[in-house]
Design a protein around this motif. Structure first.
Motif, PDB file in Angstrom:
ATOM      1  N   GLY A   1     -41.286 -44.368 -23.200  1.00 12.80           N
ATOM      2  CA  GLY A   1     -39.835 -44.353 -23.358  1.00 12.80           C
ATOM      3  C   GLY A   1     -39.194 -45.564 -22.693  1.00 12.80           C
TER       4      GLY A   1
ATOM      5  N   GLU B   1     -35.458 -47.997 -16.385  1.00 13.44           N
ATOM      6  CA  GLU B   1     -34.102 -48.036 -15.838  1.00 13.44           C
ATOM      7  C   GLU B   1     -33.369 -49.338 -16.143  1.00 13.44           C
ATOM      8  OE1 GLU B   1     -32.156 -45.793 -14.186  1.00 13.44           O
ATOM      9  OE2 GLU B   1     -33.668 -44.376 -14.912  1.00 13.44           O
TER      10      GLU B   1
ATOM     11  N   VAL C   1     -32.582 -39.856 -28.092  1.00 11.21           N
ATOM     12  CA  VAL C   1     -33.227 -39.932 -26.784  1.00 11.21           C
ATOM     13  C   VAL C   1     -32.247 -40.467 -25.741  1.00 11.21           C
ATOM     14  CG1 VAL C   1     -34.964 -41.215 -25.468  1.00 11.21           C
ATOM     15  CG2 VAL C   1     -35.605 -40.052 -27.565  1.00 11.21           C
ATOM     16  N   THR C   2     -31.476 -41.497 -26.123  1.00 13.98           N
ATOM     17  CA  THR C   2     -30.505 -42.083 -25.199  1.00 13.98           C
ATOM     18  C   THR C   2     -29.448 -41.057 -24.788  1.00 13.98           C
ATOM     19  OG1 THR C   2     -30.818 -44.146 -26.375  1.00 13.98           O
ATOM     20  CG2 THR C   2     -28.989 -44.074 -24.842  1.00 13.98           C
ATOM     21  N   LEU C   3     -29.021 -40.246 -25.755  1.00 14.30           N
ATOM     22  CA  LEU C   3     -28.017 -39.228 -25.450  1.00 14.30           C
ATOM     23  C   LEU C   3     -28.625 -38.021 -24.739  1.00 14.30           C
ATOM     24  CD1 LEU C   3     -25.782 -38.984 -28.645  1.00 14.30           C
ATOM     25  CD2 LEU C   3     -25.327 -40.197 -26.527  1.00 14.30           C
ATOM     26  N   GLY C   4     -29.955 -37.953 -24.732  1.00 15.71           N
ATOM     27  CA  GLY C   4     -30.616 -36.806 -24.122  1.00 15.71           C
ATOM     28  C   GLY C   4     -30.509 -35.543 -24.953  1.00 15.71           C
ATOM     29  N   VAL C   5     -30.333 -35.703 -26.273  1.00 17.71           N
ATOM     30  CA  VAL C   5     -30.232 -34.548 -27.162  1.00 17.71           C
ATOM     31  C   VAL C   5     -31.633 -34.001 -27.441  1.00 17.71           C
ATOM     32  CG1 VAL C   5     -29.570 -33.818 -29.492  1.00 17.71           C
ATOM     33  CG2 VAL C   5     -28.185 -35.487 -28.254  1.00 17.71           C
ATOM     34  N   GLU C   6     -31.743 -32.692 -27.489  1.00 22.72           N
ATOM     35  CA  GLU C   6     -33.034 -32.088 -27.817  1.00 22.72           C
ATOM     36  C   GLU C   6     -33.344 -32.352 -29.288  1.00 22.72           C
ATOM     37  OE1 GLU C   6     -35.286 -27.823 -27.897  1.00 22.72           O
ATOM     38  OE2 GLU C   6     -33.278 -27.910 -27.013  1.00 22.72           O
ATOM     39  N   ARG C   7     -34.551 -32.854 -29.581  1.00 20.04           N
ATOM     40  CA  ARG C   7     -34.860 -33.232 -30.966  1.00 20.04           C
ATOM     41  C   ARG C   7     -35.486 -32.055 -31.705  1.00 20.04           C
ATOM     42  NH1 ARG C   7     -38.142 -38.318 -30.977  1.00 20.04           N
ATOM     43  NH2 ARG C   7     -38.942 -37.658 -28.979  1.00 20.04           N
TER      44      ARG C   7
END
Lengths: 305, 265
Positions: free
Chosen positions: A52, A55, B126-132
């Protein structure tokens, strides 16, 4: 009524227009435009060694693009796509010609025959080619018994296999726009050309082909763009030696889990497709924004009381 | 019986080659679904074992994947039918700078390669942290379906007669009534055609789903992809695709018959 009301002036702010535009505009801005721009931004992120994004910010992903495999893969992506496009359009021209010349009933049947295979899942069709091209498969055995290939020739896992399946997959995308143009083509022009002494081939190239130019351009971009973005085809029938940019993106994303690098490769693919996309856009604009103004009734009809 | 006006041996040959080419892999696939050979490259006699296995409890995950695909496609086509119809309506009605940008935003997803939309949404989620999960897949599908519905409805709007709207308003219909009872019914063929296309594209999509999805929400194309990587399961895919093909042909035949009858009476 003959004067368009100032509501339709292109420069004036219109609240009800904005309210009605927001649902689709907002959706596509949020889920299409922003994510597309985000790729560019995220390619400057540092990689997280556990997968991924990390930072901080870094140019590492772009430095990694210096790997000599990238020019080679980019070149393969481009030449396979261009050759597949040329073959598809080359086959689609006579097919579109014949569809245009066919009597309505034959035409409907032929069109249906061309479209129906494409209602099967794309993955299943590509997979069927994998079976067909398999070393012990029917096709290789047939070619062997005809002495067209020798024992050492393998059909699968080769650039030619990728090219073949690309032509197979995208052929209807070339046939349909050329047919749509051929349907409007005045075939009497061909008779005139023949009467004036042109050969059949010459009248085809100099009268029919320019006559269906719009369909031809549409066919070019409809095949070229998805071909450049191919992923499944090289993955299933191409093997490691026939990777395209799409496979590189997937490998960085799922195998190395180096997301900034995957983003950088995606930016490269975006750059490669930019020219055909802009071309498609220019063509579409020409078509959808005709020079004549819209009929007054449509404007009037939609006007709120 | 004359089928084509004039003689065009070369064009007829090109059509013949194209059709053989298009049907060759499908023929192999159907034959192999009845082939006793596990690898399908040689003929080892007839069998219906693969069909039996497809319907046995061992293939439960295929049916789960199919139901997931149907859920996603239904939701994606429903939402994109609403958003796409609205988009077509404003694009048709206004000729402003805003609509030029709007049209660009509608048209770009159609021409951009799938894989780019897939990876950009994956990075976005992924950036928003949303569950995929299945919801994320549905959102992705709506995003690529809107444009197709819009273009289908726009095509229908080209010969839309605005005087029906005037008539409805003059006769005392409210704005809401006019939309529900006049505009939508008139545009319905376009909306349905767009929705059907959206449903098909959603059911068929592999690449975008592959990038967007997280763990454990395989749709049918993803399940099939997993199976192609395990040779053991190959013949079961053949059986499944033959059934899907038969279903497709049957529905085309049925639709043709329906529309054919209507044309005659």
């Amino acid at each position: 009524m003959s004067n368009p009301s100032p509501k339709y002036s292109p420069h004036r702010f219109n609240r009800s227009e904005w309210i009605r535009t927001i649902p689709s505009f907002g959706w596509l801005a949020f889920f299409f435009a922003i994510p597309t721009l985000l790729i560019l931004v995220m390619s400057f992120k540092s990689a997280n060694p556990y997968g991924g994004f990390g930072e901080g910010w870094s140019l590492q992903a772009w430095r990694d693009m210096g790997n000599p495999s990238y020019p080679a893969v980019t070149w393969r992506t481009v030449w396979l796509s261009v050759v597949a496009t040329v073959i598809c359009v080359g086959m689609a021209l006579p097919v579109g010609f014949l569809l245009g010349k066919s009597l309505p009933k034959t035409r409907a049947t032929l069109l249906l025959l061309i479209i129906v295979p494409f209602w099967t899942n794309f993955l299943i069709r590509v997979y069927a080619w994998k079976v067909l091209l398999h070393p012990e498969g029917y096709l290789r055995q047939a070619l062997l018994s005809l002495h067209l290939i020798d024992e050492r020739t393998l059909l699968l896992n080769h650039e030619w296999a990728v090219l073949l399946v690309m032509v197979y997959s995208y052929l209807p995308f070339a046939i349909l726009p050329i047919y749509a143009a051929a349907e409007k083509f005045d075939f009497a022009l061909l008779d005139a050309a023949r009467d004036l002494g042109a050969s059949a081939i010459r009248s085809f190239w100099q009268i029919f082909v320019p006559g269906v130019q719009r369909g031809l351009f549409a066919a070019l971009v409809m095949v070229l763009i998805p071909a450049l973005g191919s992923y499944i085809i090289p993955d299933l029938v191409g093997g490691a030696a026939s990777e395209m940019l799409g496979n590189k993106i997937a490998a960085r994303l799922f195998v190395d889990r180096n997301w900034p690098h995957a983003a950088a490769v995606s930016v490269l693919l975006m750059a490669v497709t930019l020219f055909p996309v802009l071309f498609a856009f220019a063509q579409q604009k020409k078509e959808s924004r005709p020079e004549s103004p819209r009929p007054e009734s449509a404007k009037k009809g939609a006007a709120p009381a | 019986m004359r089928l084509i006006s004039g003689r065009h041996p070369f064009a007829i040959a090109a059509m013949g080659v194209a059709l053989v080419f298009l049907y060759l892999p499908i023929l192999v696939l159907v034959l192999n679904s009845f082939n006793a050979s596990r690898y399908g490259s040689t003929w080892e006699g007839w069998t219906i074992d693969w069909y039996a296995r497809l319907f046995s409890s061992r293939s439960q995950d295929i049916w789960d994947a199919l139901s997931r695909s149907l859920i996603v496609a239904t939701m994606a086509s429903a939402v994109s039918m609403v958003l796409g119809t609205l988009a077509a309506w404003v694009l048709h009605r206004y000729r402003t700078r805003l609509q030029q940008a709007h049209f660009g935003l509608i048209y770009l997803p159609i021409v951009a390669p799938d894989i780019l939309m897939g990876i950009s949404l994956a990075i976005f989620f992924v950036t928003l942290g949303v569950e995929r999960n299945l919801m994320a897949i549905t959102v992705a599908h709506i995003t690529f379906c809107i444009s197709y519905v819009t273009l289908a409805v726009l095509a229908r709007l080209q010969d839309f007669d605005g005087s029906f709207v005037d008539a409805a308003r003059d006769l005392g219909a409210s704005r809401f009534q006019t939309i529900v009872r006049v505009v939508v019914p008139l545009l319905l063929p376009g909306i349905m055609a767009g929705g059907l296309l959206a449903f098909t594209l959603s059911i068929d999509d592999f690449v975008i789903t592959f990038f967007v999805k997280g763990v454990g929400s395989d749709t049918l194309p993803l399940k099939i992809y997993g199976m192609t990587k395990h040779t053991k399961e190959m013949p079961v895919i053949n059986a499944l695709s033959t059934l899907l093909l038969t279903f497709t042909f049957a529905s085309v035949w049925w639709v043709q018959r329906l529309t054919g009858n209507r044309a005659r009476t």
